[in-house]
Design a protein around this motif. Sequence first.
Motif, mmCIF file in Angstrom:
data_model
loop_
_atom_site.group_PDB
_atom_site.id
_atom_site.type_symbol
_atom_site.label_atom_id
_atom_site.label_comp_id
_atom_site.label_asym_id
_atom_site.label_seq_id
_atom_site.Cartn_x
_atom_site.Cartn_y
_atom_site.Cartn_z
ATOM 1 N N UNK A 98 6.666 -24.961 27.883
ATOM 2 C CA UNK A 98 5.587 -25.082 28.860
ATOM 3 C C UNK A 98 5.631 -26.429 29.571
ATOM 4 N N UNK A 99 5.804 -27.497 28.810
ATOM 5 C CA UNK A 99 5.800 -28.838 29.397
ATOM 6 C C UNK A 99 7.041 -29.103 30.243
ATOM 7 N N UNK A 100 8.106 -28.358 29.975
ATOM 8 C CA UNK A 100 9.324 -28.502 30.771
ATOM 9 C C UNK A 100 9.448 -27.368 31.788
ATOM 10 N N UNK A 101 8.308 -26.882 32.245
ATOM 11 C CA UNK A 101 8.306 -25.744 33.172
ATOM 12 C C UNK A 101 9.031 -26.111 34.464
ATOM 13 N N UNK A 157 13.444 -21.652 28.724
ATOM 14 C CA UNK A 157 14.801 -22.121 28.991
ATOM 15 C C UNK A 157 15.030 -23.400 28.206
ATOM 16 N N UNK A 158 15.814 -23.309 27.144
ATOM 17 C CA UNK A 158 16.029 -24.479 26.298
ATOM 18 C C UNK A 158 16.765 -25.569 27.067
ATOM 19 N N UNK A 159 17.560 -25.174 28.061
ATOM 20 C CA UNK A 159 18.262 -26.180 28.858
ATOM 21 C C UNK A 159 17.303 -27.110 29.584
ATOM 22 N N UNK A 160 16.202 -26.550 30.099
ATOM 23 C CA UNK A 160 15.203 -27.366 30.784
ATOM 24 C C UNK A 160 14.494 -28.292 29.800
ATOM 25 N N UNK A 161 14.208 -27.774 28.609
ATOM 26 C CA UNK A 161 13.585 -28.605 27.579
ATOM 27 C C UNK A 161 14.501 -29.769 27.209
ATOM 28 N N UNK A 162 15.770 -29.474 27.010
ATOM 29 C CA UNK A 162 16.717 -30.525 26.630
ATOM 30 C C UNK A 162 16.869 -31.557 27.748
ATOM 31 N N UNK A 195 17.394 -23.395 16.353
ATOM 32 C CA UNK A 195 18.783 -23.493 15.906
ATOM 33 C C UNK A 195 19.712 -23.235 17.082
ATOM 34 N N UNK A 196 20.185 -24.314 17.694
ATOM 35 C CA UNK A 196 21.037 -24.204 18.878
ATOM 36 C C UNK A 196 21.982 -25.399 18.880
ATOM 37 N N UNK A 197 23.279 -25.178 19.126
ATOM 38 C CA UNK A 197 24.220 -26.310 19.062
ATOM 39 C C UNK A 197 23.935 -27.417 20.065
ATOM 40 N N UNK A 198 23.367 -27.074 21.219
ATOM 41 C CA UNK A 198 23.064 -28.122 22.192
ATOM 42 C C UNK A 198 21.865 -28.973 21.755
ATOM 43 N N UNK A 199 20.914 -28.366 21.030
ATOM 44 C CA UNK A 199 19.818 -29.156 20.477
ATOM 45 C C UNK A 199 20.380 -30.143 19.452
ATOM 46 N N UNK A 253 31.617 -23.602 18.248
ATOM 47 C CA UNK A 253 32.433 -23.202 19.391
ATOM 48 C C UNK A 253 31.598 -22.690 20.558
ATOM 49 N N UNK A 254 30.490 -23.382 20.810
ATOM 50 C CA UNK A 254 29.641 -23.079 21.974
ATOM 51 C C UNK A 254 29.380 -24.399 22.688
ATOM 52 N N UNK A 255 30.439 -24.975 23.218
ATOM 53 C CA UNK A 255 30.390 -26.329 23.760
ATOM 54 C C UNK A 255 29.427 -26.437 24.936
ATOM 55 N N UNK A 256 28.649 -27.521 24.936
ATOM 56 C CA UNK A 256 27.746 -27.834 26.025
ATOM 57 C C UNK A 256 27.803 -29.321 26.318
ATOM 58 N N UNK A 257 27.085 -29.717 27.356
ATOM 59 C CA UNK A 257 27.196 -31.099 27.820
ATOM 60 C C UNK A 257 26.715 -32.116 26.802
#
Length: 380
Positions: A98-101, A157-162, A195-199, A253-257
Amino acid sequence: MTEADLRAAVPQVLAALVRRGADFAAAEDAVQDALVEGLRTWAADPPRDVRAWLVTVAWRRYLDAVRSDAARQRREDAPPEEPVEVTGRDDSLQLYFLCAHPSLTPSSAVALTLRAVGGLTTRQVAEAYLVPEATMAQRISRAKKTVSGVRLDAPGDVGTVLRTLYLVFNEGYSGDVDLVAEAVRLTRQLHRAYDHPEVAGLLALTLLHAARRPARFSSSGELVPLASQDRSLWDTRLIAEGVSLVQSALAQDRLGEYQAQAAIAALHCDAASAAETDWVQVVEWYDELVALTGSPVARLNRAVAVGEADGPRAGLAALALVDPGLPRWAAVAAHLHEKDGDLAQAAELYAEAARAATNAAERDHLHRQASRLAARSRAD
């Protein structure tokens, strides 16, 4: 019971009120009031269930506010307080989303995250960003109004949160709130819930950078660049934790930035000195990061790594492919020209970089570099 303990309970308390039907903006104000009440009254004798106490008090404050608002008279008949379970993992997670909407600007998302999820006061957020409290209050108020009508039942969208947490981390620290430590704390919280490799990658990145902070400034307050830092001052406990996290994340094996950035940070932390850094592998990771993001900043940092791995001329060739208008471009060019022996050009570029710097410590460091090389150039 410390202030940090109270702040850690904020997301689940706020989510409990929203789940009961409270408007987000009013619920967030009520939670803040409950936090203040807790700090004022508990002293050394806190309640047995802190979160349940906060939910009860915050709900009462919320109802009091609703009853004073004629336009919301229909909410007067809301059910009385009843036992609330505040253990669900999705509560905190949904508040992050919500806060990263996406409707919020990055600065508003960061401010709202620090206030609603981090439990900071408006004054603390304002001091952290070196802006007047009234300015920050308006920013947070607008952000709360923007998300007030957003339901918490949609996937986020976890990407926006991150990205929001990454922005918190990059702000560094100032005032009485250490935003680096706050970013680590909030990312740990997200890591426990999601549980996410980018987190895991972002948590590793924040830990590895935080580990180097004791060596970033001299005893006189001067900025110390990575190559010159006393590595015995680095926090080996945080380094070990960060390295373990990034290794586990990469194994999925789920590479992200964020994993790629953490891998680069781990290589720096693993080296006993700047000269012993595996620069070839650093370049390879920057290649991965550029492929993932196309980030101009990644290309800029890659030029530095290429200069270390293959020599300053190769670094300058890589830098020529980067937009000269990018912040820190002149500083990188100065560094590479100095390594190539062109001291006069390096001095001019350091002076140019100093004029463009927005951070006082960085500006002073660049001025010192410019003066040092200008003096050496004249002596030659």
